[in-house]
Design a protein around this motif. Sequence first.
Motif, PDB file in Angstrom:
ATOM      1  N   GLU A 118       0.822  -1.204   0.000  1.00 46.82           N
ATOM      2  CA  GLU A 118       0.000   0.000   0.000  1.00 46.82           C
ATOM      3  C   GLU A 118       0.858   1.257   0.000  1.00 46.82           C
ATOM      4  OE1 GLU A 118      -2.449  -0.477   3.408  1.00 46.82           O
ATOM      5  OE2 GLU A 118      -3.865  -1.846   2.424  1.00 46.82           O
ATOM      6  N   ARG A 119       1.965   1.218   0.728  1.00 40.80           N
ATOM      7  CA  ARG A 119       2.866   2.373   0.752  1.00 40.80           C
ATOM      8  C   ARG A 119       3.475   2.601  -0.632  1.00 40.80           C
ATOM      9  NH1 ARG A 119       7.957   4.095   0.984  1.00 40.80           N
ATOM     10  NH2 ARG A 119       8.752   2.013   0.496  1.00 40.80           N
ATOM     11  N   LEU A 120       3.912   1.525  -1.270  1.00 40.11           N
ATOM     12  CA  LEU A 120       4.511   1.648  -2.595  1.00 40.11           C
ATOM     13  C   LEU A 120       3.494   2.117  -3.623  1.00 40.11           C
ATOM     14  CD1 LEU A 120       6.736  -1.567  -2.633  1.00 40.11           C
ATOM     15  CD2 LEU A 120       7.518   0.799  -2.495  1.00 40.11           C
ATOM     16  N   ARG A 121       2.259   1.661  -3.471  1.00 43.55           N
ATOM     17  CA  ARG A 121       1.199   2.137  -4.369  1.00 43.55           C
ATOM     18  C   ARG A 121       1.021   3.641  -4.229  1.00 43.55           C
ATOM     19  NH1 ARG A 121      -4.351   0.958  -1.974  1.00 43.55           N
ATOM     20  NH2 ARG A 121      -3.509   2.670  -0.723  1.00 43.55           N
ATOM     21  N   ASP A 122       1.016   4.116  -2.984  1.00 44.54           N
ATOM     22  CA  ASP A 122       0.802   5.545  -2.732  1.00 44.54           C
ATOM     23  C   ASP A 122       1.953   6.397  -3.254  1.00 44.54           C
ATOM     24  OD1 ASP A 122      -1.566   4.857  -1.535  1.00 44.54           O
ATOM     25  OD2 ASP A 122      -0.817   5.014   0.524  1.00 44.54           O
ATOM     26  N   VAL A 123       3.190   5.948  -3.042  1.00 46.59           N
ATOM     27  CA  VAL A 123       4.327   6.746  -3.497  1.00 46.59           C
ATOM     28  C   VAL A 123       4.418   6.744  -5.019  1.00 46.59           C
ATOM     29  CG1 VAL A 123       5.621   6.343  -1.365  1.00 46.59           C
ATOM     30  CG2 VAL A 123       5.979   4.830  -3.316  1.00 46.59           C
ATOM     31  N   THR A 124       3.959   5.661  -5.650  1.00 51.28           N
ATOM     32  CA  THR A 124       3.956   5.609  -7.111  1.00 51.28           C
ATOM     33  C   THR A 124       2.955   6.602  -7.684  1.00 51.28           C
ATOM     34  OG1 THR A 124       4.563   3.262  -7.061  1.00 51.28           O
ATOM     35  CG2 THR A 124       3.647   4.115  -9.111  1.00 51.28           C
ATOM     36  N   ILE A 125       1.749   6.616  -7.130  1.00 49.24           N
ATOM     37  CA  ILE A 125       0.734   7.567  -7.583  1.00 49.24           C
ATOM     38  C   ILE A 125       1.185   9.000  -7.301  1.00 49.24           C
ATOM     39  CG2 ILE A 125      -1.633   8.367  -7.236  1.00 49.24           C
ATOM     40  CD1 ILE A 125      -2.422   5.495  -6.663  1.00 49.24           C
ATOM     41  N   ASP A 126       1.794   9.214  -6.132  1.00 47.74           N
ATOM     42  CA  ASP A 126       2.276  10.551  -5.783  1.00 47.74           C
ATOM     43  C   ASP A 126       3.351  11.027  -6.755  1.00 47.74           C
ATOM     44  OD1 ASP A 126       2.793  12.871  -3.861  1.00 47.74           O
ATOM     45  OD2 ASP A 126       4.746  11.863  -3.845  1.00 47.74           O
ATOM     46  N   ALA A 127       4.287  10.150  -7.093  1.00 50.04           N
ATOM     47  CA  ALA A 127       5.354  10.527  -8.023  1.00 50.04           C
ATOM     48  C   ALA A 127       4.782  10.896  -9.383  1.00 50.04           C
ATOM     49  CB  ALA A 127       6.350   9.374  -8.159  1.00 50.04           C
ATOM     50  N   ALA A 128       3.785  10.138  -9.852  1.00 46.79           N
ATOM     51  CA  ALA A 128       3.212  10.391 -11.169  1.00 46.79           C
ATOM     52  C   ALA A 128       2.394  11.685 -11.190  1.00 46.79           C
ATOM     53  CB  ALA A 128       2.335   9.210 -11.591  1.00 46.79           C
ATOM     54  N   LEU A 129       1.503  11.849 -10.227  1.00 46.59           N
ATOM     55  CA  LEU A 129       0.623  13.019 -10.232  1.00 46.59           C
ATOM     56  C   LEU A 129       1.380  14.314  -9.932  1.00 46.59           C
ATOM     57  CD1 LEU A 129      -2.579  11.624  -8.461  1.00 46.59           C
ATOM     58  CD2 LEU A 129      -2.194  12.005 -10.899  1.00 46.59           C
TER      59      LEU A 129
END
Length: 300
Positions: A118-129
């Motif tokens: 879940e943490r990796l999912r969040d940081v991935t979305i954060d990096a993209a957006l």
Amino acid sequence: TPSPPELAKDMLDTVLNRHWMDGGDIGLGGAGTENAMNGIGQGIGIGAGTGAGALAKINPSNTFDVRTCPTPMTFNAVLRIAANFDPMAHAEAVENAKVLGGNMGNASGSPSSKQEQERLRDVTIDAALSTFSRMQYCSALTLRTLQNSTKNATSRSALKKQARLLAGNYKGKQQNYMISGRNSATYSYLIQTIGNCIPPSLSRGNMTFGLFHKGCLQEGVMDERLLKTMRGVGGYRDVDDVKDVEGEVPPPPVSNGPLFDSFMVKELGSGVALALDKGRKLRQDRNYKLRRHVEWDDTY
């Protein structure tokens, strides 16, 4: 150890900080008070105070160091990493490496595999957006887009007309869009990231539709790659692409809400070729060639 999206975002921060120190405007104002680039990116548009007159007087080579000037490829590199990153597989690989290293995985009190996913999912979305958002406020991308235009505008009226065209206001709509420098790869990578990180749901359908609508209608960067990526969100495969469809178009294999499914059937269900032809007639690809890095390469 930081994940690839986290490392990519940190590298982008370093690049933009260097550009800012050299006098570039990244949305925070230039490093110097006399920086002529300050606010130019936000000023281009229609109506009063467009900034077009100031733009005509600026020689970018005398304002900031071109050797550290970011391009769309700079930002798209981060988006490409986020689009191809699998949070679940990465978390499992890290956990397996800990076990093989004698750390016995979660026995040491480290976060569980699910929490790490879940943490990796969040940081991935954060990096993209966050990367997508920062492209709008980097003046170097705005000036690059204008300078690469096929027409050499010199007068204030010509610059304003050119700015309206690039901003998607060629029909005279009173919408003050900025010229972001984003291209089809930008939207394709971002939609792919959302599709990978968010499970099929109403939220995923709304987010991807909003990005697709902005990329095609507002920024005019539609191309075959973007259409295929959007079709992938609905579960369509490339082999489903046809040039002519007889009868009723089947619903998307993966549902993301009734409105999203209806849009997919109506606009993209008949295949990429027909959707591309329709989009070209509506000028949804009007800025496609203008914003490409080179005409034969759409990787970034």
